[in-house]
Write a protein that holds these residues in place. Structure first.
Motif, PDB file in Angstrom:
ATOM      1  N   GLY A 104       9.528  -7.452   2.750  1.00 54.82           N
ATOM      2  CA  GLY A 104       8.744  -8.675   2.882  1.00 54.82           C
ATOM      3  C   GLY A 104       8.915  -9.605   1.701  1.00 54.82           C
ATOM      4  N   LEU A 105       7.842 -10.302   1.377  1.00 48.00           N
ATOM      5  CA  LEU A 105       7.829 -11.318   0.332  1.00 48.00           C
ATOM      6  C   LEU A 105       6.705 -11.021  -0.651  1.00 48.00           C
ATOM      7  N   ARG A 106       6.868 -11.525  -1.867  1.00 48.14           N
ATOM      8  CA  ARG A 106       5.811 -11.362  -2.861  1.00 48.14           C
ATOM      9  C   ARG A 106       5.850 -12.546  -3.821  1.00 48.14           C
ATOM     10  N   ALA A 107       4.697 -13.152  -4.030  1.00 48.29           N
ATOM     11  CA  ALA A 107       4.559 -14.223  -5.015  1.00 48.29           C
ATOM     12  C   ALA A 107       3.625 -13.728  -6.115  1.00 48.29           C
ATOM     13  N   SER A 108       4.136 -13.646  -7.319  1.00 43.37           N
ATOM     14  CA  SER A 108       3.327 -13.172  -8.438  1.00 43.37           C
ATOM     15  C   SER A 108       2.818 -14.371  -9.234  1.00 43.37           C
ATOM     16  N   LEU A 109       1.508 -14.386  -9.453  1.00 40.34           N
ATOM     17  CA  LEU A 109       0.827 -15.543 -10.038  1.00 40.34           C
ATOM     18  C   LEU A 109       0.331 -15.221 -11.448  1.00 40.34           C
ATOM     19  N   SER A 125      -5.222  -9.144  -4.477  1.00 39.85           N
ATOM     20  CA  SER A 125      -4.975  -9.347  -5.901  1.00 39.85           C
ATOM     21  C   SER A 125      -4.841 -10.819  -6.245  1.00 39.85           C
ATOM     22  N   GLN A 126      -5.349 -11.203  -7.415  1.00 42.59           N
ATOM     23  CA  GLN A 126      -5.114 -12.558  -7.925  1.00 42.59           C
ATOM     24  C   GLN A 126      -3.734 -12.681  -8.555  1.00 42.59           C
ATOM     25  N   MET A 127      -3.098 -11.568  -8.854  1.00 46.07           N
ATOM     26  CA  MET A 127      -1.833 -11.593  -9.575  1.00 46.07           C
ATOM     27  C   MET A 127      -0.619 -11.505  -8.660  1.00 46.07           C
ATOM     28  N   ASN A 128      -0.685 -10.681  -7.627  1.00 49.84           N
ATOM     29  CA  ASN A 128       0.474 -10.427  -6.778  1.00 49.84           C
ATOM     30  C   ASN A 128       0.075 -10.569  -5.313  1.00 49.84           C
ATOM     31  N   VAL A 129       0.742 -11.462  -4.615  1.00 45.79           N
ATOM     32  CA  VAL A 129       0.442 -11.730  -3.202  1.00 45.79           C
ATOM     33  C   VAL A 129       1.630 -11.244  -2.370  1.00 45.79           C
ATOM     34  N   SER A 130       1.461 -10.097  -1.698  1.00 47.30           N
ATOM     35  CA  SER A 130       2.520  -9.524  -0.870  1.00 47.30           C
ATOM     36  C   SER A 130       2.264  -9.906   0.585  1.00 47.30           C
ATOM     37  N   PHE A 131       3.274 -10.471   1.242  1.00 50.20           N
ATOM     38  CA  PHE A 131       3.095 -10.955   2.615  1.00 50.20           C
ATOM     39  C   PHE A 131       4.425 -10.951   3.350  1.00 50.20           C
ATOM     40  N   THR A 132       4.362 -11.156   4.655  1.00 52.89           N
ATOM     41  CA  THR A 132       5.575 -11.210   5.466  1.00 52.89           C
ATOM     42  C   THR A 132       5.352 -12.101   6.676  1.00 52.89           C
ATOM     43  N   PHE A 133       6.426 -12.704   7.156  1.00 53.36           N
ATOM     44  CA  PHE A 133       6.376 -13.444   8.415  1.00 53.36           C
ATOM     45  C   PHE A 133       6.543 -12.513   9.608  1.00 53.36           C
ATOM     46  N   GLY A 134       6.700 -11.220   9.323  1.00 53.59           N
ATOM     47  CA  GLY A 134       6.808 -10.236  10.396  1.00 53.59           C
ATOM     48  C   GLY A 134       8.197 -10.105  10.974  1.00 53.59           C
ATOM     49  N   ASP A 135       9.156 -10.806  10.417  1.00 57.66           N
ATOM     50  CA  ASP A 135      10.544 -10.772  10.888  1.00 57.66           C
ATOM     51  C   ASP A 135      11.436 -10.885   9.658  1.00 57.66           C
TER      52      ASP A 135
END
Length: 364
Positions: free
Chosen positions: A335-340, A298-308
């Protein structure tokens, strides 16, 4: 930069700085009336003009004419999950078709089942909602009342490409988290809806753009407030509407039209922002996992994690020290999420990417 400028929350999201300033002034006194926007009557000539302008601005941005109704509703997408099947799934149409591609489309599918039989054509649950189907490859029954999908899954960071061909049945899309983020052919849809607090302003208002032909199939037994025809007939003023939310929405449409230059211009900005962030995350290799499969990012929401979990929490703390807020992932996947969203600037994304690189250098 202030936390307002560095707000990457999935919702409520960032607002343009110029809109925030205008809204701040309007809370004290509207320049046109001298009265606070929070105390303006929804029956006033001023608010009627705001409703009219908001509708016309959306028509300009979307390229839709009078064969579509544009309404401003309340209740968010959650109310639409029930209203849509109540209004449009009655006999003689067959069961509506649904695509379950993430947290919010699952909510829509589940709610529809309380109202009507429905066919789930695709469900990504088994794959933890990391990919999407090809809408045009789905086997939709010719008798289906409509096909419903969520264009951008806010939680998982998945986004469908824009549709470019008509469907054999009415197409209904929840576009809450990517509405007005890029051009698309609204004429391919029978209904588009999107709640605010992402690209449209503060929570409280939901936009629904409906093909008037679809309105003709609504049964007559519905309570008036749950009947789309009521809101169309009363020009979005059947019961007291969220005046402040609609006012800010109007300011945002002005910003898009006059300051940004329309949906084509904001699409280019959003593409640069998301590429910068994804490139930064991809540079970590296996140390960072992005939830969505590459072709569905997605261009709007980037969901990710460092795995820990400890690293994810440490990065949230590191970012907060730099004034960056709103990075916690949704409770359903962590995890983490950056919404753009549209109002998140390229400078803000630069700041986030620098913070990621600093953190990676120190911890990975």
């Amino acid at each position: 930069m202030t936390p307002n400028a560095l707000n990457f929350s999935g919702g409520p999201g960032a607002l343009p700085a110029t809109v925030l300033m205008q809204a701040q002034d309007a809370i004290v006194a509207l320049p046109e009336t001298g009265v606070s926007v929070l105390g303006m009557s929804h029956r006033s000539d001023w608010f009627r003009a705001i409703l009219d302008e908001a509708e016309q601005n959306l028509r300009r941005l979307l390229g839709v004419a009078g064969d579509y109704a544009v309404t401003f509703l309340q209740g968010g997408s959650s109310l639409q999950f029930a209203m849509i099947p109540m209004n449009f799934a009655a006999a003689p149409q067959g069961p509506p078709a649904y695509v379950t591609s993430g947290y919010w489309s699952n909510r829509a599918t589940t709610e529809a089942a309380r109202v009507t039989p429905r066919d789930v054509l695709w469900d990504g649950r088994a794959g933890h909602y990391r990919q999407l189907p090809d809408l045009y490859a789905l086997e939709v029954a010719e008798t289906a009342a409509y096909l419903h999908y969520v264009s951008n899954e806010t939680v998982e960071g998945l986004q469908f490409p824009v549709c470019d061909e008509p469907f054999a049945v009415p197409l209904i899309a929840d576009m809450s988290s990517d509405f007005l983020s890029k051009p698309f052919d609204a004429g391919l849809y029978s209904m588009i809806y999107a709640h605010a607090q992402k690209n449209l302003g503060p929570a409280g208002v939901t936009v629904a753009v409906i093909d008037r032909e679809l309105l003709e199939r609504i049964p007559d037994h519905l309570p008036a407030i749950l009947d789309f025809r009521t809101h169309v007939a009363h020009a979005s003023n059947y019961n007291t509407p969220p005046v402040f939310a609609i006012y800010v929405l109007t300011l945002i449409t002005r910003w898009l039209l006059n300051d940004i230059g329309g949906l084509g211009a904001i699409e280019q900005i959003n593409a640069r922002k998301s590429k910068h962030l994804y490139d930064t995350l991809d540079a970590f290799g296996g140390a960072v996992r992005i939830h969505a499969a590459p072709q569905w990012r997605s261009q709007m929401n980037v969901s990710f994690t460092f795995g820990d979990v400890r690293l994810d929490e440490a990065f949230v703390e590191h970012a907060h020290e730099l004034g960056i807020v709103g990075l916690d992932g949704h409770r359903s996947i962590g995890g983490l999420r950056a919404s753009l969203y549209n109002a998140v600037t390229e400078t803000a994304v630069d700041t986030l990417c620098n913070a990621l690189r600093q953190f990676g250098a120190a911890h990975l």
